[in-house]
Write an enzyme that holds these catalytic residues in place. Structure first.
Site, PDB file in Angstrom:
ATOM      1  N   HIS A  99       0.855  -1.183   0.000  1.00  0.00           N
ATOM      2  CA  HIS A  99       0.000   0.000   0.000  1.00  0.00           C
ATOM      3  C   HIS A  99       0.892   1.234   0.000  1.00  0.00           C
ATOM      4  O   HIS A  99       2.139   1.121  -0.073  1.00  0.00           O
ATOM      5  CB  HIS A  99      -0.944  -0.001   1.206  1.00  0.00           C
ATOM      6  CG  HIS A  99      -0.258  -0.254   2.517  1.00  0.00           C
ATOM      7  ND1 HIS A  99       0.599   0.649   3.112  1.00  0.00           N
ATOM      8  CD2 HIS A  99      -0.293  -1.331   3.352  1.00  0.00           C
ATOM      9  CE1 HIS A  99       1.049   0.169   4.242  1.00  0.00           C
ATOM     10  NE2 HIS A  99       0.522  -1.038   4.425  1.00  0.00           N
ATOM     11  N   GLN A 100       0.283   2.409   0.084  1.00  0.00           N
ATOM     12  CA  GLN A 100       1.060   3.648  -0.024  1.00  0.00           C
ATOM     13  C   GLN A 100       2.084   3.788   1.095  1.00  0.00           C
ATOM     14  O   GLN A 100       3.133   4.421   0.913  1.00  0.00           O
ATOM     15  CB  GLN A 100       0.118   4.858  -0.025  1.00  0.00           C
ATOM     16  CG  GLN A 100       0.820   6.184  -0.341  1.00  0.00           C
ATOM     17  CD  GLN A 100       1.596   6.147  -1.647  1.00  0.00           C
ATOM     18  OE1 GLN A 100       1.075   5.695  -2.659  1.00  0.00           O
ATOM     19  NE2 GLN A 100       2.836   6.628  -1.631  1.00  0.00           N
ATOM     20  N   GLY A 101       1.825   3.180   2.245  1.00  0.00           N
ATOM     21  CA  GLY A 101       2.823   3.197   3.316  1.00  0.00           C
ATOM     22  C   GLY A 101       4.111   2.521   2.894  1.00  0.00           C
ATOM     23  O   GLY A 101       5.205   3.065   3.087  1.00  0.00           O
ATOM     24  N   HIS A 102       3.988   1.340   2.304  1.00  0.00           N
ATOM     25  CA  HIS A 102       5.175   0.651   1.787  1.00  0.00           C
ATOM     26  C   HIS A 102       5.863   1.490   0.705  1.00  0.00           C
ATOM     27  O   HIS A 102       7.097   1.613   0.691  1.00  0.00           O
ATOM     28  CB  HIS A 102       4.794  -0.693   1.158  1.00  0.00           C
ATOM     29  CG  HIS A 102       4.259  -1.708   2.116  1.00  0.00           C
ATOM     30  ND1 HIS A 102       2.954  -2.122   2.092  1.00  0.00           N
ATOM     31  CD2 HIS A 102       4.862  -2.400   3.121  1.00  0.00           C
ATOM     32  CE1 HIS A 102       2.767  -3.029   3.030  1.00  0.00           C
ATOM     33  NE2 HIS A 102       3.901  -3.212   3.677  1.00  0.00           N
TER      34      HIS A 102
END
EC number: 6.3.2.1
Length: 282
Positions: free
Chosen positions: A34-37
């Site tokens: 996801h955008q965190g990764h």
């Protein structure tokens, strides 16, 4: 974009970079990106000559077989997301046999007491599994810098401890939590929530923000009592634990001391999904 499944291929590809002292940034993941990764990958790209991303659902850190089975696996979608960030990434997608040489088990570590509280207390053996896989990956990739999100704050301290005790030459880079628009901490597990429950889950971060405010004026015991009452009145949430702890030792505290740093940690179950979050108490 290079994609390898075998550790020997990764080592061979990185050998020239190591010889010429290029910096290697590493982002270990369990996939379902996801955008965190992707924010970790973007930071690694900005700070290193080469970037490696591993995608591997590590069996030794799950003490619940059902949780391991349900963990989302979306390899092609993950590769597509990484390619949208940069084509200059080495992706390592091993099988367990390649990583563990046929012996899928955890080593034991002395984590200086960091593993005896919170996630360690509720998930026996979890951090030995984390330490084992991260150590193995570090030995394969030999990164200069390794990037981890602060949603898993306890895990970062565990990995820093492992690096100290094993004397691995890698710099651990903590990165801020990336949140959904409603404040929910981004997590691969969020994929298992319905859209309605994702919206309701914003309540978790809202409660932590309120804790941050209360910490300025209230006693810790009062805050703990307030959190329990709050979640008792929202029956769709099951509060597994809430702790206010020292930011460096993770030991729970009942009295604040001037000049010390603290975090609030929470684990909540919603729609059968275990969600974790934390916030620094300023």
């Amino acid at each position: 974009m290079k994609i390898f499944q075998k550790k020997n291929d990764v080592k061979a590809y990185l050998a020239p970079a190591i010889t010429t002292k290029q910096t290697i940034g590493f982002v270990p993941t369990m996939g379902a990106l996801h955008q965190g990764h992707l924010s970790l990958v973007q930071r690694a790209l900005s700070e290193n000559d080469l970037v490696v991303v591993s995608i591997f659902v590590n069996p030794t850190q799950f003490n619940n077989a059902e949780d391991l089975e349900k963990y989302p696996r979306t390899l092609q979608a993950d590769i597509d997301k990484l390619e949208s960030v940069s084509t200059n990434i080495l992706i390592y997608t091993p099988e367990a046999e390649d990583i563990y040489n046929g012996n899928i088990s955890s080593d034991s570590f002395d984590f200086e007491g960091l593993d005896l509280v919170m996630e360690g207390a509720s998930r026996p053996g979890h951090f030995d599994g984390v330490g084992t896989i991260v150590k193995k990956l570090f030995e394969i990739v030999t990164p200069t810098n390794a990037y981890f999100g602060e949603k898993d704050y306890q895990q970062i301290l565990i990995i820093k401890s492992m690096v100290r005790t094993t004397k691995l030459p890698v710099n651990i880079v903590p990165c801020p939590i990336v949140r959904e628009a409603n404040g929910l901490a981004m997590s691969s597990r969020n994929q298992r929530l319905s859209d309605e429950m994702k919206q309701k889950a914003s309540f978790i971060y809202q409660s932590l923000q309120e804790v941050q405010k209360l910490f300025q004026t209230e006693e810790i015991a009062s805050i703990q009592k307030w959190i329990k009452m709050l979640y008792d009145t929202h029956s769709e949430f099951h509060l597994e634990y809430f702790n206010i702890a020292h930011s460096d030792t993770l030991q729970p505290v009942l009295q604040k001391k001037q000049g010390e740093k603290y975090h609030a940690f929470i684990v909540v179950h919603l729609q059968g999904v275990r969600l974790i979050d934390n916030i620094e108490l300023l």
